[in-house]
Motif scaffolding. Structure first.
Motif, PDB file in Angstrom:
ATOM      1  N   UNK A  48       0.872  -1.167   0.000  1.00 47.43           N
ATOM      2  CA  UNK A  48       0.000   0.000   0.000  1.00 47.43           C
ATOM      3  C   UNK A  48       0.915   1.224   0.000  1.00 47.43           C
ATOM      4  N   UNK A  49       0.675   2.143  -0.921  1.00 51.14           N
ATOM      5  CA  UNK A  49       1.379   3.430  -0.916  1.00 51.14           C
ATOM      6  C   UNK A  49       0.349   4.497  -0.598  1.00 51.14           C
ATOM      7  N   UNK A  50       0.609   5.270   0.439  1.00 48.66           N
ATOM      8  CA  UNK A  50      -0.326   6.305   0.892  1.00 48.66           C
ATOM      9  C   UNK A  50       0.352   7.655   0.745  1.00 48.66           C
ATOM     10  N   UNK A  51      -0.284   8.522  -0.047  1.00 47.38           N
ATOM     11  CA  UNK A  51       0.283   9.843  -0.323  1.00 47.38           C
ATOM     12  C   UNK A  51      -0.708  10.914   0.120  1.00 47.38           C
ATOM     13  N   UNK A  52      -0.271  11.749   1.051  1.00 45.22           N
ATOM     14  CA  UNK A  52      -1.022  12.937   1.479  1.00 45.22           C
ATOM     15  C   UNK A  52      -0.008  14.045   1.727  1.00 45.22           C
ATOM     16  N   UNK A  53      -0.501  15.252   1.919  1.00 40.63           N
ATOM     17  CA  UNK A  53       0.405  16.383   2.148  1.00 40.63           C
ATOM     18  C   UNK A  53       1.302  16.120   3.348  1.00 40.63           C
ATOM     19  N   UNK A  54       0.757  15.512   4.381  1.00 38.25           N
ATOM     20  CA  UNK A  54       1.505  15.308   5.621  1.00 38.25           C
ATOM     21  C   UNK A  54       1.986  13.869   5.810  1.00 38.25           C
ATOM     22  N   UNK A  55       1.813  13.019   4.788  1.00 35.60           N
ATOM     23  CA  UNK A  55       2.180  11.614   4.964  1.00 35.60           C
ATOM     24  C   UNK A  55       2.490  10.982   3.612  1.00 35.60           C
ATOM     25  N   UNK A  56       3.668  10.405   3.482  1.00 38.24           N
ATOM     26  CA  UNK A  56       4.024   9.623   2.299  1.00 38.24           C
ATOM     27  C   UNK A  56       4.701   8.354   2.805  1.00 38.24           C
ATOM     28  N   UNK A  57       3.941   7.265   2.818  1.00 38.94           N
ATOM     29  CA  UNK A  57       4.440   6.025   3.407  1.00 38.94           C
ATOM     30  C   UNK A  57       4.156   4.854   2.475  1.00 38.94           C
ATOM     31  N   UNK A  58       4.888   3.778   2.713  1.00 34.74           N
ATOM     32  CA  UNK A  58       4.647   2.521   2.016  1.00 34.74           C
ATOM     33  C   UNK A  58       4.495   1.434   3.071  1.00 34.74           C
ATOM     34  N   UNK A  59       3.486   0.602   2.903  1.00 37.16           N
ATOM     35  CA  UNK A  59       3.154  -0.433   3.869  1.00 37.16           C
ATOM     36  C   UNK A  59       3.214  -1.793   3.181  1.00 37.16           C
ATOM     37  N   UNK A  60       3.964  -2.718   3.760  1.00 37.72           N
ATOM     38  CA  UNK A  60       4.038  -4.068   3.208  1.00 37.72           C
ATOM     39  C   UNK A  60       4.422  -5.041   4.310  1.00 37.72           C
ATOM     40  N   UNK A  61       4.407  -6.326   3.957  1.00 33.99           N
ATOM     41  CA  UNK A  61       4.697  -7.348   4.969  1.00 33.99           C
ATOM     42  C   UNK A  61       6.184  -7.682   5.009  1.00 33.99           C
ATOM     43  N   UNK A  62       6.543  -8.604   5.901  1.00 37.36           N
ATOM     44  CA  UNK A  62       7.949  -8.859   6.217  1.00 37.36           C
ATOM     45  C   UNK A  62       8.749  -9.413   5.044  1.00 37.36           C
ATOM     46  N   UNK A  63       8.090  -9.950   4.028  1.00 42.00           N
ATOM     47  CA  UNK A  63       8.810 -10.415   2.853  1.00 42.00           C
ATOM     48  C   UNK A  63       9.577  -9.288   2.181  1.00 42.00           C
ATOM     49  N   UNK A  64       9.098  -8.055   2.347  1.00 44.13           N
ATOM     50  CA  UNK A  64       9.610  -6.945   1.554  1.00 44.13           C
ATOM     51  C   UNK A  64      10.235  -5.819   2.370  1.00 44.13           C
ATOM     52  N   UNK A  65      10.360  -5.951   3.677  1.00 46.59           N
ATOM     53  CA  UNK A  65      10.879  -4.841   4.463  1.00 46.59           C
ATOM     54  C   UNK A  65      12.303  -4.468   4.052  1.00 46.59           C
ATOM     55  N   UNK A  66      13.157  -5.461   3.850  1.00 46.08           N
ATOM     56  CA  UNK A  66      14.532  -5.179   3.437  1.00 46.08           C
ATOM     57  C   UNK A  66      14.559  -4.563   2.039  1.00 46.08           C
ATOM     58  N   UNK A  67      13.736  -5.122   1.128  1.00 38.87           N
ATOM     59  CA  UNK A  67      13.694  -4.618  -0.240  1.00 38.87           C
ATOM     60  C   UNK A  67      13.228  -3.170  -0.275  1.00 38.87           C
ATOM     61  N   UNK A  68      12.213  -2.845   0.510  1.00 36.41           N
ATOM     62  CA  UNK A  68      11.720  -1.469   0.561  1.00 36.41           C
ATOM     63  C   UNK A  68      12.811  -0.542   1.083  1.00 36.41           C
ATOM     64  N   UNK A  69      13.537  -0.994   2.109  1.00 41.09           N
ATOM     65  CA  UNK A  69      14.640  -0.187   2.634  1.00 41.09           C
ATOM     66  C   UNK A  69      15.696   0.084   1.595  1.00 41.09           C
ATOM     67  N   UNK A  70      15.936  -0.892   0.718  1.00 37.53           N
ATOM     68  CA  UNK A  70      16.943  -0.743  -0.329  1.00 37.53           C
ATOM     69  C   UNK A  70      16.465   0.126  -1.499  1.00 37.53           C
ATOM     70  N   UNK A  71      15.150   0.058  -1.794  1.00 39.59           N
ATOM     71  CA  UNK A  71      14.646   0.677  -3.023  1.00 39.59           C
ATOM     72  C   UNK A  71      13.936   2.003  -2.826  1.00 39.59           C
ATOM     73  N   UNK A  72      13.216   2.169  -1.743  1.00 42.22           N
ATOM     74  CA  UNK A  72      12.270   3.286  -1.652  1.00 42.22           C
ATOM     75  C   UNK A  72      12.665   4.327  -0.615  1.00 42.22           C
ATOM     76  N   UNK A  73      12.521   5.604  -0.966  1.00 38.75           N
ATOM     77  CA  UNK A  73      12.768   6.665   0.009  1.00 38.75           C
ATOM     78  C   UNK A  73      11.574   6.911   0.942  1.00 38.75           C
ATOM     79  N   UNK A  74      10.442   6.253   0.678  1.00 34.59           N
ATOM     80  CA  UNK A  74       9.266   6.473   1.522  1.00 34.59           C
ATOM     81  C   UNK A  74       9.431   5.782   2.876  1.00 34.59           C
ATOM     82  N   UNK A  75       8.750   6.324   3.863  1.00 36.13           N
ATOM     83  CA  UNK A  75       8.762   5.723   5.199  1.00 36.13           C
ATOM     84  C   UNK A  75       8.037   4.378   5.164  1.00 36.13           C
ATOM     85  N   UNK A  76       8.641   3.369   5.778  1.00 36.74           N
ATOM     86  CA  UNK A  76       8.042   2.041   5.827  1.00 36.74           C
ATOM     87  C   UNK A  76       7.124   1.913   7.032  1.00 36.74           C
ATOM     88  N   UNK A  77       5.905   1.450   6.767  1.00 34.07           N
ATOM     89  CA  UNK A  77       4.985   1.044   7.829  1.00 34.07           C
ATOM     90  C   UNK A  77       4.841  -0.471   7.720  1.00 34.07           C
TER      91      UNK A  77
END
Length: 363
Positions: A48-77
């Motif tokens: 899930x990618x959530x974009x608002x003026x005060x919030x830009x986050x990406x939410x995913x399960x444990x399969x992808x936490x490391x990958x998100x850290x490597x690829x995305x500048x968005x905050x991980x939830x």
């Protein structure tokens, strides 16, 4: 890529303000949509990618936490078994006007979203066109990725030409082409390779069969590589053995139609007007009934995206768009010819991204 993602989100937030949307929820499940990749650079199959003026986050399960850290500048939830039933409410609950992707959200997923928002008064707004319009105009960074995808695909085609011989099957040659693209650095083929020889080439989207290549045939090869998520989409028609006069005439007609339409690509003309240039040349040559599809389409993270370059599109092309120009003639039960380049709209002019000859190749 961090700067590029920031640019995209900034553009999206401006559009959201114009459309009075408080937040956008962009979802990919089993790679159902590439919008999350566009907005986050995350290439996995669930987020899930959530974009608002005060919030830009990406939410995913444990399969992808490391990958998100490597690829995305968005905050991980982190999506876990403990918060799975409440996470969307927690992330979206305070926003009233919620944008969602109706084209890729199933009815059951939409109903589940509304249920998770409980009894609060939320307005759900379709936002597919809003994101689609932003994605049309490519940055130079995006174009460079497409150029790399072009380079990989064309190097693979050059090597494949040495392997095309009578007796080999469409399937083995198409599989070899896809292997060569990956070997040369592609993430994967950008789509399943279209490979039609002889009468099979008269079907514009003919996937490879066990038919064996024969002397005196045309082969229509429609292929592309994906590189860091961006696609190339190229078609060349080649001859195995000496073509007939009719085959040469058809080839030259398509080549002329493709060249003239390509020359006209700019933000001054509509997709319909550019399509007409190619279609008129083919019709005047007596083959109008054998060109049934549109002239082209947009290209980027998806191999087919906005804008359309066809008789259906009455809007002018937008500067920054990347489009295909791919006229064809298909003579039933005989042969087909298609030539396709990828072209970057640079305002009043264009840049051809496909650097490969269009003179007929005879093997």
């Amino acid at each position: 890529m961090k700067k590029e993602i920031s640019r995209r989100i900034e553009n999206l937030l401006k559009k959201m303000k114009e459309e009075n949307i408080d937040v956008i929820l962009s979802t990919t499940f089993e790679s159902s949509s590439n919008n999350p990749r566009y907005l986050s650079n995350f290439s996995g199959s669930f987020a899930y990618v959530i974009i608002a003026e005060d919030k830009q986050v990406i939410c995913s399960d444990s399969r992808y936490w490391q990958q998100i850290g490597d690829q995305s500048p968005l905050e991980l939830v982190k999506y876990t078994s403990e918060n799975a039933s409440t996470i969307l409410h927690d992330l979206l609950g305070k926003y009233k006007r919620i944008g969602y992707e109706c084209e890729t959200t199933t009815v059951s997923a939409f109903n589940d979203l509304k249920k998770k928002m409980e009894a609060e008064e939320h307005v759900f707004i379709e936002c597919d066109k809003l994101i689609r319009d932003i994605r049309i105009s490519k940055s130079r960074e995006e174009v460079n990725l497409i150029l790399k995808a072009e380079e990989i695909a064309l190097e693979a085609l050059t090597e494949l030409l040495n392997e095309i011989k009578p007796g080999k099957t469409e399937k083995e040659l198409a599989a070899l082409l896809e292997y060569l693209m990956v070997k040369k650095g592609a993430d994967k083929p950008s789509f399943s390779t279209i490979f039609g020889s002889g009468p099979n080439g008269a079907s514009p989207h003919m996937f490879p069969t066990m038919k064996k290549i024969q002397n005196g045939e045309f082969i229509v090869i429609d292929f592309g590589a994906a590189y860091q998520g961006y696609c190339s989409d190229i078609t060349r028609t080649i001859a195995v053995g000496e073509p007939t006069d009719e085959m040469r005439k058809v080839y030259e007609t398509v080549k002329k139609a493709q060249a003239e339409a390509e020359k006209a690509v700019s933000c001054h003309l509509t997709g319909q007007e550019i399509d007409k240039i190619a279609r008129d040349i083919i019709t005047e040559a007596g083959y109008g009934d054998f060109f049934g599809h549109g002239l082209g389409h947009g290209l980027g993270i998806d191999v087919h995206e906005a804008p359309s370059v066809s008789f259906k599109n009455t809007e002018k092309l937008q500067s920054g768009a990347v489009v295909t120009i791919e006229p064809g003639i298909y003579i039933p039960n005989q042969f087909g010819v298609r030539i396709e380049d990828d072209v970057y709209v640079t305002g009043e002019s264009h840049e051809v991204l496909t650097n490969y000859k269009k003179e007929l190749i005879i093997l």
